[in-house]
Design a protein around this motif. Structure first.
Motif, PDB file in Angstrom:
ATOM      1  N   PHE A 116     -51.376  -8.416   6.147  1.00 29.21           N
ATOM      2  CA  PHE A 116     -52.678  -8.242   5.504  1.00 29.21           C
ATOM      3  C   PHE A 116     -53.006  -9.465   4.657  1.00 29.21           C
ATOM      4  O   PHE A 116     -52.151  -9.976   3.951  1.00 29.21           O
ATOM      5  CB  PHE A 116     -52.692  -6.992   4.603  1.00 29.21           C
ATOM      6  CG  PHE A 116     -52.760  -5.717   5.358  1.00 29.21           C
ATOM      7  CD1 PHE A 116     -53.963  -5.223   5.840  1.00 29.21           C
ATOM      8  CD2 PHE A 116     -51.613  -4.981   5.605  1.00 29.21           C
ATOM      9  CE1 PHE A 116     -54.033  -4.049   6.542  1.00 29.21           C
ATOM     10  CE2 PHE A 116     -51.668  -3.796   6.312  1.00 29.21           C
ATOM     11  CZ  PHE A 116     -52.885  -3.323   6.781  1.00 29.21           C
ATOM     12  N   LEU A 140     -45.308  -5.367   8.409  1.00 27.32           N
ATOM     13  CA  LEU A 140     -46.727  -5.150   8.713  1.00 27.32           C
ATOM     14  C   LEU A 140     -47.599  -5.433   7.495  1.00 27.32           C
ATOM     15  O   LEU A 140     -48.697  -5.981   7.619  1.00 27.32           O
ATOM     16  CB  LEU A 140     -46.959  -3.730   9.221  1.00 27.32           C
ATOM     17  CG  LEU A 140     -46.429  -3.437  10.620  1.00 27.32           C
ATOM     18  CD1 LEU A 140     -46.545  -1.943  10.933  1.00 27.32           C
ATOM     19  CD2 LEU A 140     -47.185  -4.249  11.651  1.00 27.32           C
ATOM     20  N   GLY A 141     -47.116  -5.055   6.325  1.00 34.51           N
ATOM     21  CA  GLY A 141     -47.871  -5.306   5.099  1.00 34.51           C
ATOM     22  C   GLY A 141     -48.068  -6.781   4.829  1.00 34.51           C
ATOM     23  O   GLY A 141     -49.081  -7.188   4.251  1.00 34.51           O
ATOM     24  N   SER A 142     -47.115  -7.597   5.250  1.00 34.56           N
ATOM     25  CA  SER A 142     -47.244  -9.039   5.031  1.00 34.56           C
ATOM     26  C   SER A 142     -48.331  -9.650   5.906  1.00 34.56           C
ATOM     27  O   SER A 142     -48.762 -10.782   5.667  1.00 34.56           O
ATOM     28  CB  SER A 142     -45.906  -9.732   5.284  1.00 34.56           C
ATOM     29  OG  SER A 142     -45.587  -9.681   6.662  1.00 34.56           O
ATOM     30  N   LEU A 171     -55.769  -0.740  -0.740  1.00 38.80           N
ATOM     31  CA  LEU A 171     -54.657  -0.147   0.009  1.00 38.80           C
ATOM     32  C   LEU A 171     -53.655   0.548  -0.908  1.00 38.80           C
ATOM     33  O   LEU A 171     -52.957   1.461  -0.483  1.00 38.80           O
ATOM     34  CB  LEU A 171     -53.944  -1.213   0.850  1.00 38.80           C
ATOM     35  CG  LEU A 171     -54.739  -1.768   2.024  1.00 38.80           C
ATOM     36  CD1 LEU A 171     -53.949  -2.855   2.723  1.00 38.80           C
ATOM     37  CD2 LEU A 171     -55.110  -0.670   2.998  1.00 38.80           C
ATOM     38  N   ASP A 172     -53.594   0.128  -2.164  1.00 38.49           N
ATOM     39  CA  ASP A 172     -52.671   0.762  -3.100  1.00 38.49           C
ATOM     40  C   ASP A 172     -53.065   2.212  -3.386  1.00 38.49           C
ATOM     41  O   ASP A 172     -52.256   3.008  -3.832  1.00 38.49           O
ATOM     42  CB  ASP A 172     -52.588  -0.030  -4.405  1.00 38.49           C
ATOM     43  CG  ASP A 172     -53.969  -0.304  -5.004  1.00 38.49           C
ATOM     44  OD1 ASP A 172     -54.976  -0.158  -4.295  1.00 38.49           O
ATOM     45  OD2 ASP A 172     -54.019  -0.688  -6.186  1.00 38.49           O
ATOM     46  N   GLU A 188     -54.437 -11.747   1.576  1.00 41.70           N
ATOM     47  CA  GLU A 188     -54.304 -11.574   0.126  1.00 41.70           C
ATOM     48  C   GLU A 188     -55.477 -10.830  -0.511  1.00 41.70           C
ATOM     49  O   GLU A 188     -55.299 -10.073  -1.430  1.00 41.70           O
ATOM     50  CB  GLU A 188     -54.160 -12.945  -0.557  1.00 41.70           C
ATOM     51  CG  GLU A 188     -52.841 -13.614  -0.317  1.00 41.70           C
ATOM     52  CD  GLU A 188     -51.752 -13.071  -1.208  1.00 41.70           C
ATOM     53  OE1 GLU A 188     -52.033 -12.683  -2.344  1.00 41.70           O
ATOM     54  OE2 GLU A 188     -50.605 -13.033  -0.744  1.00 41.70           O
ATOM     55  N   ARG A 190     -42.750  -1.422   7.650  1.00 40.65           N
ATOM     56  CA  ARG A 190     -43.914  -1.380   6.744  1.00 40.65           C
ATOM     57  C   ARG A 190     -44.038  -2.688   5.966  1.00 40.65           C
ATOM     58  O   ARG A 190     -45.137  -3.202   5.772  1.00 40.65           O
ATOM     59  CB  ARG A 190     -43.807  -0.201   5.786  1.00 40.65           C
ATOM     60  CG  ARG A 190     -44.056   1.141   6.421  1.00 40.65           C
ATOM     61  CD  ARG A 190     -44.149   2.255   5.374  1.00 40.65           C
ATOM     62  NE  ARG A 190     -43.029   2.320   4.459  1.00 40.65           N
ATOM     63  CZ  ARG A 190     -41.940   3.073   4.636  1.00 40.65           C
ATOM     64  NH1 ARG A 190     -41.825   3.821   5.713  1.00 40.65           N
ATOM     65  NH2 ARG A 190     -40.978   3.084   3.742  1.00 40.65           N
ATOM     66  N   ALA A 191     -42.914  -3.224   5.512  1.00 34.61           N
ATOM     67  CA  ALA A 191     -42.956  -4.484   4.763  1.00 34.61           C
ATOM     68  C   ALA A 191     -43.445  -5.629   5.645  1.00 34.61           C
ATOM     69  O   ALA A 191     -44.262  -6.453   5.214  1.00 34.61           O
ATOM     70  CB  ALA A 191     -41.571  -4.798   4.198  1.00 34.61           C
TER      71      ALA A 191
END
Length: 179
Positions: A102, A98-100, A109-110, A104, A95-96
């Motif tokens: 996205f 994949l999240g990187s 998403l939060d 800025e 997840r970390a």
């Protein structure tokens, strides 16, 4: 990295907020205790090894508390715990990563986690049609905590709800059903 060391999803999410707010260490320790105190009771019915106690999770307990699982060897339960812990840490790492990916400027998403818990709450509410007082007490606890203890909402809501459940049982003679 934190998912490998802090094997407690709800506390891991809380820790992020506590750390960014520069909460005192005593507050973090108290919160960790309150969120994870249920694991003490889980440990009473689990193989007593240091890792086995650390790797207890709600999911592991749910899988091993059934009648069929009572005949399982301690080694099998420890492997189950290890594999679930590995899955947790591996998926958090994925997840970390994949999240990187996205950009800025992406917003909103939060809110996905809030939406997930809302959907889970609605599903649980459908399951509890014959036990509406329990979610009503939870909501009442949250509202009362918000009004009376706005700075300690989570802790106050949990404490109020925990105090209300035995009172409900005494007045109705029924246990709350768990979804």
């Amino acid at each position: 990295m934190s998912a490998a060391l802090i094997y407690g999803g709800s506390f891991e999410f809380l820790l992020i907020g506590l750390a960014t707010a520069a909460a005192p260490l005593a507050s973090i320790a108290t919160t960790a205790f309150m969120v994870n105190v249920r694991h003490v009771f889980y440990a009473l019915s689990s193989p007593c090894t240091a890792y086995g106690t650390f790797a207890l999770s709600d999911e592991t307990y749910a899988l091993t508390a059934g009648e069929e699982a009572r005949s399982w060897a301690g080694r099998r339960i420890l492997w189950l715990q290890f594999l679930m812990h590995l899955y947790w840490a591996g998926s958090a790492t994925a997840r970390a990563l994949l999240g990187s990916l996205f950009p800025e400027g992406v917003t909103g998403l939060d809110f996905a986690l809030t939406t997930l818990f809302t959907v889970l709450a609605l599903d649980a509410l459908r399951e509890l049609r014959d036990d509406l007082p329990t979610p009503a007490l939870a909501l009442l606890s949250a509202v009362a905590a918000r009004l009376l203890f706005p700075g300690q909402l989570l802790l106050a809501a949990f404490a109020l709800f925990t105090a209300e459940l035995p009172a409900r049982r005494c007045t109705t003679g029924k246990r709350a059903r768990h979804a």
